[in-house]
Design a protein around this motif. Structure first.
Motif, short mmCIF file in Angstrom:
data_model
loop_
_atom_site.label_atom_id
_atom_site.label_comp_id
_atom_site.label_asym_id
_atom_site.label_seq_id
_atom_site.Cartn_x
_atom_site.Cartn_y
_atom_site.Cartn_z
N GLY A 122 12.89 -8.96 -6.21
CA GLY A 122 11.75 -7.95 -7.75
C GLY A 122 10.59 -8.03 -6.56
N GLY A 123 9.95 -8.72 -5.53
CA GLY A 123 8.17 -9.08 -4.80
C GLY A 123 9.11 -8.26 -3.51
N TYR A 124 7.65 -8.28 -3.00
CA TYR A 124 7.39 -6.75 -1.82
C TYR A 124 6.97 -7.60 -0.33
N ASP A 125 7.98 -7.14 0.42
CA ASP A 125 7.60 -7.91 2.26
C ASP A 125 6.61 -6.35 2.55
N GLN A 126 5.34 -7.39 3.31
CA GLN A 126 4.53 -6.64 4.44
C GLN A 126 4.72 -6.74 5.51
N LEU A 127 4.90 -4.63 5.71
CA LEU A 127 5.98 -4.95 7.08
C LEU A 127 4.78 -4.10 8.07
N SER A 128 3.42 -4.16 7.70
CA SER A 128 2.51 -3.99 8.93
C SER A 128 1.20 -3.70 7.56
N SER A 129 -0.19 -4.25 8.71
CA SER A 129 -1.25 -4.46 7.88
C SER A 129 -2.56 -4.14 8.88
N THR A 130 -3.57 -2.88 8.90
CA THR A 130 -4.61 -2.93 9.33
C THR A 130 -5.86 -3.10 9.18
N PRO A 131 -7.29 -3.72 9.75
CA PRO A 131 -7.87 -4.14 9.23
C PRO A 131 -8.95 -2.96 9.74
N TYR A 132 -9.88 -2.66 8.81
CA TYR A 132 -10.64 -0.97 8.84
C TYR A 132 -12.31 -1.84 8.95
#
Length: 150
Positions: A42-52
């Motif tokens: 029921g949670g979420y898995d982070q697939l990608s993350s990019t800082p700007y």
């Protein structure tokens, strides 16, 4: 060669920084965007993350300031990529951040304790504030109702 255009849908990870170098107004935002997927628990898995690292100059600074962004607010930024900055994180790992010069900005208030997002986003999106009420950006990515598209 022209800089690449970009649209960023993401969240502000730190309160904006406001400066006036050489008489020019600038607001700097750190925005993180990425993809996630709902997992079996029921949670979420982070697939990608990019800082700007986003720089909002003069008129765009004024538009951003009028929307009162803060850490946790969701944003949509349109602009041009001006570079990539590399740095070392707290664990000694090499990281990169994309530098962007904003040409348009819209801020949604951060989630309220109860009731989710407010029904209307703050004013903004182009180089000038709308004359009356909220005017939505082009509906090229699924359309907009009262909630942000992320």
């Amino acid at each position: 060669m022209a800089d690449a255009s970009i649209i960023i849908d993401g969240g502000i990870v730190a309160d904006p920084r406001w400066n006036t170098p050489n008489g020019n107004r600038v607001g700097n935002l750190t925005v993180r965007a990425g993809r996630s997927r709902k997992n079996d628990q029921g949670g979420y898995d982070q697939l990608s993350s990019t800082p700007y690292d986003v720089a909002c100059w003069n008129e765009i600074h004024d538009l951003l300031a009028a929307q009162m962004p803060e850490k946790g607010s969701q944003v949509r930024i349109t602009g041009t990529v001006t570079g990539v900055r590399t740095y070392e994180d707290n664990q000694g790992q090499a990281q990169a951040s994309v530098e962007v010069r904003a040409e348009g900005v819209k801020v949604w208030p951060k989630r309220q304790q109860q009731g989710g997002y407010q029904s209307q986003p703050q004013q903004g999106y182009g180089q000038q504030a709308p004359q009356q009420g909220y005017s939505a950006p082009p509906q090229s990515q699924g359309g907009y109702d009262s909630q942000p598209p992320f």
